[in-house]
Design a protein around this motif. Structure first.
Motif, short mmCIF file in Angstrom:
data_model
loop_
_atom_site.label_atom_id
_atom_site.label_comp_id
_atom_site.label_asym_id
_atom_site.label_seq_id
_atom_site.Cartn_x
_atom_site.Cartn_y
_atom_site.Cartn_z
N ASN A 94 -13.64 -22.18 8.51
CA ASN A 94 -14.49 -21.39 7.62
C ASN A 94 -14.84 -22.16 6.35
O ASN A 94 -15.86 -21.89 5.71
CB ASN A 94 -13.81 -20.07 7.27
CG ASN A 94 -14.74 -19.11 6.56
OD1 ASN A 94 -15.89 -18.95 6.95
ND2 ASN A 94 -14.25 -18.50 5.50
N THR A 95 -13.97 -23.11 5.95
CA THR A 95 -14.26 -23.92 4.77
C THR A 95 -15.30 -24.98 5.06
O THR A 95 -15.76 -25.66 4.15
CB THR A 95 -12.98 -24.63 4.27
OG1 THR A 95 -12.43 -25.41 5.35
CG2 THR A 95 -11.95 -23.63 3.79
N GLY A 96 -15.66 -25.13 6.33
CA GLY A 96 -16.56 -26.20 6.72
C GLY A 96 -18.02 -25.87 6.45
O GLY A 96 -18.37 -24.88 5.82
N THR A 97 -18.86 -26.73 6.98
CA THR A 97 -20.29 -26.58 6.75
C THR A 97 -20.88 -25.49 7.64
O THR A 97 -20.30 -25.09 8.65
CB THR A 97 -21.02 -27.90 7.04
OG1 THR A 97 -20.81 -28.24 8.42
CG2 THR A 97 -20.48 -29.02 6.17
N THR A 98 -22.06 -25.04 7.25
CA THR A 98 -22.76 -24.02 8.04
C THR A 98 -23.06 -24.55 9.44
O THR A 98 -22.96 -23.82 10.43
CB THR A 98 -24.07 -23.62 7.34
OG1 THR A 98 -23.76 -23.09 6.05
CG2 THR A 98 -24.83 -22.58 8.15
N ALA A 99 -23.43 -25.82 9.54
CA ALA A 99 -23.75 -26.42 10.84
C ALA A 99 -22.55 -26.36 11.78
O ALA A 99 -22.70 -26.07 12.98
CB ALA A 99 -24.21 -27.87 10.66
N ALA A 100 -21.35 -26.63 11.26
CA ALA A 100 -20.16 -26.59 12.09
C ALA A 100 -19.88 -25.17 12.58
O ALA A 100 -19.56 -24.95 13.76
CB ALA A 100 -18.96 -27.12 11.31
N LYS A 101 -20.04 -24.18 11.69
CA LYS A 101 -19.77 -22.80 12.08
C LYS A 101 -20.80 -22.28 13.08
O LYS A 101 -20.47 -21.46 13.94
CB LYS A 101 -19.72 -21.91 10.84
CG LYS A 101 -18.51 -22.16 9.96
CD LYS A 101 -18.29 -21.08 8.92
CE LYS A 101 -19.27 -21.17 7.80
NZ LYS A 101 -18.96 -20.19 6.71
N GLU A 102 -22.02 -22.77 12.98
CA GLU A 102 -23.05 -22.36 13.94
C GLU A 102 -22.80 -22.97 15.31
O GLU A 102 -23.11 -22.37 16.34
CB GLU A 102 -24.43 -22.77 13.43
CG GLU A 102 -24.92 -22.00 12.22
CD GLU A 102 -25.29 -20.57 12.54
OE1 GLU A 102 -25.51 -20.27 13.72
OE2 GLU A 102 -25.34 -19.74 11.60
N ALA A 103 -22.23 -24.17 15.33
CA ALA A 103 -22.04 -24.88 16.60
C ALA A 103 -20.83 -24.38 17.38
O ALA A 103 -20.84 -24.37 18.61
CB ALA A 103 -21.89 -26.38 16.34
N GLY A 104 -19.76 -23.98 16.69
CA GLY A 104 -18.55 -23.56 17.36
C GLY A 104 -18.69 -22.18 17.98
O GLY A 104 -19.58 -21.40 17.63
N ASN A 105 -17.81 -21.87 18.96
CA ASN A 105 -17.80 -20.50 19.51
C ASN A 105 -16.64 -19.69 18.95
O ASN A 105 -16.38 -18.58 19.40
CB ASN A 105 -17.78 -20.52 21.05
CG ASN A 105 -16.70 -21.41 21.61
OD1 ASN A 105 -15.67 -21.66 20.97
ND2 ASN A 105 -16.92 -21.92 22.82
#
Length: 683
Positions: free
Chosen positions: A537-548
């Motif tokens: 959750n501390t990561g970037t928006t792109a990472a959160k969009e890519a993960g399931n």
């Protein structure tokens, strides 16, 4: 997320009644057949009233209701969690930057940004807002300027504030959280109704839950068994008629309901919903039930080193100039080459040089063209006049130096090896003047700190049969030192996004299920490719969009809990399926002898429970069939406890407890019910 109190059954009952709609039950064919049977027995009981007919009718309706109640309770727990999340969606006043923020930043006019006050619901993706201390962040976004302490307790349940800053992998902010200190500029990344909290609400309520492949396959099996038993029971009507053992439609309907797998058919959906609910209670948001199932089969785990295995980010600790290079010269080159490096490591170099008492000065305007850091080149730098300076991974800088005709020295190799052997990360700084070959000036020493207890958690994963692989952009020596300290099984050094993707594909081609933890934009392709992609959750928006999956606590070791919950989901489904099938076998001994014992007295030997009468036997089996669903709802929501062990041991335990239990429980339960029901007049 705050703990949710156990849901009152009375709150779930209205939802269970609404689910009696045949259009809702189409998704649960077993329960649909039971409802059709309940309608048929209702009509028959009205046309020809009897004590047994009405009792069977009432308990068939209760069987359907108990089945829908299981799903309603599971969904209700999610809705209770969603209610707390909706508190984050208060409309607030947003201070939207008037004009182009990029242009304002270029001119250096950031102290007094022109803003317009607009409602948060009017914001769109791409808008830039200013959020000061005490303000609620009006929408999901990325910090593009500044650093601040943010209270995310409403989302994560953790009271400790977190730091959010521009650049790096800690720039994402969630709408509804509160800035506690300082001021940040945020670029909004979602339109109204599409925010992270909106998605969380939809998911925990179950409105976006899609059935998983295993669940669909099991539904097909249950539907097939139901169809077979419909044919068998329909045939029994003619067999009984031919044998002068005439059976009423009420008895045949009761037989059908007791033969089909009503127990697992009623609990199947609740098991899947409860699995996602258990993840949410551990502050992990699963974007699909399929991801939860896949987690139960994971046998390879890939973890990003920085921020995952190690604490926070690497920090510049010292500058090590080569022989003949002055400390001031290396400091000035390190500073200039880091101005375009927006990573926390690059900033730490700037901070380190600023603290030196050297001649190195931070110029108000960089004298040249900045070369931003790239995950592909793994370098940053500056080109000014006839001088080019580069700073980055030793292999990347060495390649650049060689391309100009220069070469590394043994002294550089020794420094790099020493830093790598100590677990640190060396960043090499080189300079080229005019057309001369580039020369290496020295090394910046970055230090990593492995998180406490990480080795023990990896030992647990190993016991569960999961191989851990650390992924890092560092050189192999540094990676090997960190891998030894952390206790991972393997590592991939100097990894580019393409390397991570290739590794995941190789593992998947070998038949393995791969999970990936990451928090950076460069992790996004790998998170999307992995079977289970857990974004911090501390990561970037792109990472959160890519993960399931998204870990709200940003604790990479949480994947152990994710895997355990996934295995628990699969084990629970398997255990209750085993119990349901075994449970049905026992009911055969109650109903079949009761139906034909008058015409075929020899069948009395099958009446091993010595039930009072054929009518009492049939009613007892129907009542038990309904009550066992209620009895198993808590287990389906809580899940069967998972203990790390081999597949053979799990199967043996499953058969002994739920297979044997499924056989024994109906014999005991039906006999006890028979003793009570036989006292009812008219039976």
């Amino acid at each position: 997320m705050n703990a949710i109190a156990n849901l009152n059954l009375a709150q779930a009952l209205p939802g269970a009644v609404r689910k009696l709609d045949p259009r809702e039950l189409v998704r649960a064919p077993v329960l649909l057949v039971v409802e059709i049977g309940a309608v048929a027995t209702t009509v028959l009981s009205v046309a020809d009233p009897s004590t047994m007919g009405w009792i069977v009718t009432v308990w068939l309706w209760l069987t359907v209701l108990f089945g829908t109640l299981a799903e309603s309770v599971a969904e209700g727990r999610g809705k209770a969690q969603a209610a707390s999340l909706r508190a984050l969606q208060q409309e607030t006043v947003a201070h939207k930057v008037h004009g182009s923020f990029d242009q304002l930043r270029y001119t250096g006019n950031l102290a007094e940004l022109p803003v317009d006050e607009v409602p948060s619901t009017a914001l769109r993706a791409g808008d830039v807002v200013v959020v000061a201390a005490g303000d609620r962040i009006p929408g999901d976004g990325d910090v593009i300027e500044g650093v601040a302490s943010v209270d995310e307790s409403a989302v994560t349940g953790e009271s400790a504030p977190v730091i959010r800053e521009s650049g790096g992998d800690r720039s994402a902010v969630t709408g509804g959280t509160v800035v506690l200190s300082d001021r940040i500029v945020v670029r909004i990344t979602s339109d109204p109704g599409r925010s992270f909290v909106d998605r969380m609400i939809a998911l925990v309520e179950g409105s976006e839950r899609q059935r998983t492949p295993n669940e669909l396959a099991l539904n097909v099996l249950l539907s097939s068994l139901t169809a077979i038993f419909v044919v068998v029971v329909g045939s029994l009507y003619f067999v009984a008629d031919y044998s002068d053992a005439h059976q009423s439609l009420i008895v045949l309907t009761a037989l059908l309901v007791c033969l089909i797998p009503t127990t697992i058919g009623a609990l199947l959906s609740a098991i899947g919903i409860a699995g996602m609910d258990r993840l949410v209670r551990r502050n992990v948001l699963a974007m699909s039930g399929r991801a939860v199932e896949a987690a139960g089969d994971v046998d390879v785990l890939l973890l990003d080193k920085t921020g995952t295995i190690t604490h926070g980010n690497r920090q510049a600790a010292e500058l090590l100039p080569l022989t003949g290079v002055a400390q001031d010269e290396l400091a000035q080159a390190s500073l200039l080459s880091s101005l375009a490096d927006e990573t926390p490591e690059g900033r730490s170099i700037v901070a380190l040089v600023d603290g030196f008492e050297t001649g190195a000065e931070r110029l108000p305007q960089p004298p040249g063209e900045l070369v931003p850091f790239s995950a592909t080149t793994r370098m940053s730098g500056i080109d000014t006049g006839n001088v080019s300076i580069r700073k980055g991974a030793d292999s990347a800088v060495a390649k650049w130096v060689h391309s100009t005709g220069g070469h590394a020295t043994d002294e550089l190799d020794a420094i790099v090896e020493r830093i790598g052997a100590s677990g640190g990360t060396p960043l090499v700084v080189a300079e080229r003047r005019g057309l001369q070959p580039a020369r290496v000036l020295g090394v910046v020493h970055l230090k990593d700190i492995v998180k406490d207890g990480i080795r023990e958690r990896f030992d647990e994963m190993r016991a569960m049969g999961i191989r851990t692989v650390m992924i890092t952009g560092d050189n192999p020596r540094t990676a090997a030192a960190i891998a030894r300290e952390a206790g991972v099984d393997d590592f991939l050094a100097e990894a580019t996004p393409e390397d991570k993707m290739a590794l995941i594909r190789r593992e998947q081609e070998g038949g393995r299920m791969v999970a990936m933890c990451g928090d950076g934009t460069n992790d996004a392709p790998a998170l999307a490719q992995a079977d289970v992609g857990v974004a911090m959750n501390t990561g970037t928006t792109a990472a959160k969009e890519a993960g399931n999956m998204v870990d709200l606590d940003s604790d990479p070791t949480k994947l152990i809990d994710v895997v355990e919950i996934g295995k628990q989901l699969l084990i629970t489904r398997g255990a209750l399926t085993t119990f349901s099938v075994a449970n049905d076998v026992a009911k055969y001994f109650a109903i079949l002898p009761a139906m034909f014992v008058v015409a075929f007295p020899d069948l009395g030997v099958l009446n091993v429970m010595r039930l009072s009468s054929p009518e009492s036997a049939i009613v007892s089996a129907v009542v038990f069939n309904a009550l066992i669903i209620i009895a198993l709802i808590p287990l389906s929501l809580r899940g069967v406890r998972y203990r790390p062990s081999s597949a053979a041991a799990l199967l043996r335990r499953n058969l002994l407890i739920y297979g044997v239990g499924g056989l024994v429980a109906p014999f005991v339960g039906i006999k006890l019910l028979d003793l009570v029901i036989s006292l009812i007049p008219g039976l």
